[in-house]
Design a protein around this motif. Sequence first.
Motif, short mmCIF file in Angstrom:
data_model
loop_
_atom_site.label_atom_id
_atom_site.label_comp_id
_atom_site.label_asym_id
_atom_site.label_seq_id
_atom_site.Cartn_x
_atom_site.Cartn_y
_atom_site.Cartn_z
N LEU A 33 -88.87 57.72 -19.68
CA LEU A 33 -90.21 58.25 -19.94
C LEU A 33 -91.29 57.18 -19.88
CD1 LEU A 33 -91.67 60.90 -20.71
CD2 LEU A 33 -91.49 60.17 -23.09
N LYS A 34 -91.04 56.02 -20.50
CA LYS A 34 -92.07 54.98 -20.52
C LYS A 34 -92.35 54.41 -19.14
CE LYS A 34 -91.58 53.64 -25.36
NZ LYS A 34 -91.31 52.54 -26.32
N ALA A 35 -91.39 54.54 -18.22
CA ALA A 35 -91.61 54.06 -16.86
C ALA A 35 -92.29 55.11 -16.00
CB ALA A 35 -90.28 53.66 -16.23
N THR A 36 -91.93 56.38 -16.20
CA THR A 36 -92.43 57.43 -15.31
C THR A 36 -93.69 58.12 -15.83
OG1 THR A 36 -90.87 58.99 -16.32
CG2 THR A 36 -90.16 57.86 -14.31
N TRP A 37 -93.77 58.32 -17.14
CA TRP A 37 -94.94 58.98 -17.75
C TRP A 37 -95.35 58.22 -19.01
CZ3 TRP A 37 -97.31 62.57 -14.94
CH2 TRP A 37 -96.58 63.24 -13.97
N PRO A 38 -95.88 57.01 -18.87
CA PRO A 38 -96.09 56.13 -20.03
C PRO A 38 -97.12 56.62 -21.05
CG PRO A 38 -97.11 55.21 -18.06
CD PRO A 38 -96.28 56.37 -17.61
N PHE A 39 -98.03 57.50 -20.64
CA PHE A 39 -99.06 57.96 -21.57
C PHE A 39 -98.86 59.40 -22.01
CE2 PHE A 39 -100.98 54.89 -18.59
CZ PHE A 39 -101.28 53.87 -19.49
N LEU A 40 -97.76 60.00 -21.59
CA LEU A 40 -97.54 61.41 -21.87
C LEU A 40 -97.06 61.67 -23.29
CD1 LEU A 40 -96.08 64.08 -19.58
CD2 LEU A 40 -94.99 63.75 -21.79
N VAL A 79 -88.82 71.50 -24.16
CA VAL A 79 -89.53 70.76 -23.13
C VAL A 79 -88.55 69.80 -22.47
CG1 VAL A 79 -91.44 69.19 -22.62
CG2 VAL A 79 -91.69 70.91 -24.42
N LEU A 80 -88.48 69.86 -21.13
CA LEU A 80 -87.56 69.04 -20.36
C LEU A 80 -88.35 68.04 -19.53
CD1 LEU A 80 -85.39 72.00 -19.04
CD2 LEU A 80 -84.77 70.45 -20.90
N ILE A 81 -88.08 66.75 -19.70
CA ILE A 81 -88.75 65.71 -18.92
C ILE A 81 -87.68 64.85 -18.27
CG2 ILE A 81 -90.42 63.82 -18.94
CD1 ILE A 81 -91.55 64.98 -21.52
N GLU A 321 -105.10 59.70 -16.61
CA GLU A 321 -105.64 61.05 -16.76
C GLU A 321 -104.60 62.10 -16.41
OE1 GLU A 321 -107.07 58.58 -15.19
OE2 GLU A 321 -109.11 58.31 -15.96
N ALA A 322 -103.79 61.83 -15.39
CA ALA A 322 -102.75 62.78 -15.01
C ALA A 322 -101.72 62.94 -16.12
CB ALA A 322 -102.06 62.33 -13.72
N ASN A 323 -101.33 61.83 -16.75
CA ASN A 323 -100.42 61.89 -17.90
C ASN A 323 -100.99 62.77 -18.99
OD1 ASN A 323 -98.10 59.32 -18.31
ND2 ASN A 323 -99.34 59.41 -16.47
N TYR A 324 -102.25 62.54 -19.33
CA TYR A 324 -102.89 63.32 -20.38
C TYR A 324 -102.96 64.80 -20.02
CZ TYR A 324 -104.55 58.97 -22.60
OH TYR A 324 -104.63 57.76 -23.22
#
Length: 374
Positions: A33-40, A79-81, A321-324
């Motif tokens: 997660l921290k590599a692919t979506w760090p701000f999610l 929720v699946l990530i 912004e995309a993460n958010y």
Amino acid sequence: MAAPTVDDASHRRRFAGRTLDCPDVLIVDDGYLKATWPFLADRLRGGLVGQGHTLLWETVAADGRLRKIPGIGEVPALVLIGVEPEPADIAALSRLAVVAGIGGVDPAIATALADRGIPYVDGSRGHSDSRAEMAIALILAGLRSLPSWHTAMVAEGPRAWPLPSWQYVDHPGFVNGTLRGKTVIVVGLGPVGMRVAELCTEFGATVAVSDPDADEVEFAVRDVQRIDLAHVCGADIVVVAEGSPRLRVAKTAVDRLTVGSLVVTLDAAGIDLAALRARVLRGELAWATDVYETVPVPLHDPILGRDNVVHTPGIAGRTREANYSVADVLAQNITRVLCGGQPWPWDGVPRARSDLSQDPAPSPEGAKGTGAQT
């Protein structure tokens, strides 16, 4: 107003012992997660907690099973990530009311959810603007040979500057110049494709969209011309915004693309990349891409360093912004369901997008980090 945040440690303490104690939402990631979506994570957690929901966040190994998590049968929202559950995992969630994630799910899971009337929420709408804007950037860079000029300035300094007598500096062998007046065909009528079509229209291009899975009414409502996938060959610019087993520009269509035209790719599943590569290496087409057959691209790959190719390394949707926005789409739709409503219809995944049985052609997007998840 920004959603409140709750750090991992405090939330873990709240659910010490890894039993669920009937939280509203179970969020499962694959450890990347921290590599692919760090701000999610903080945004999603804060958005759900801010609406009064309780949740547990778990990391599941590749060979892990969701159904082994104690108390999972009581969870109403999942929720699946980066995690693909098995049908038995879904069956174990007896109180399940909604599943959410980024991108589609396996056809077996889609069928299991549909049979139980459980909606699947796709957070991909959240990064559609980021991906669409990358398509525009790639188009403009390809039309004006911007990377080549940048490289020349870095390497040659003053020698790279056009002489006063130069009145034309674009590549004459390929479509070039302004986007205004060009004929653009966009592959995909989803959130990314429609946004690309809107932006190209604003630039003054003539735009058509191809998507065999979309109903005729969708084209009418969105006021775009429909074109068959087999007839994309007459465009100045082809933008592969989205892809699926049925939404794919086949080799026969790639082979008929007009010599000198520009192909922009954001989704590797949407076009025969091997056929496209072959024509690009022969100097017949220009290519601006954020996705590839293999990831990462080897340094010795002959596709690199060519003046008819523009590259970006799978970064179309990788903005803060995309993460958010992805997190907001997930949180808002989960809240709607848990409060007795339905998710927004545009955040659902059409069955046709996930039905892999319709076309045996393999998707080259299986590797982590390709355009499929950006």
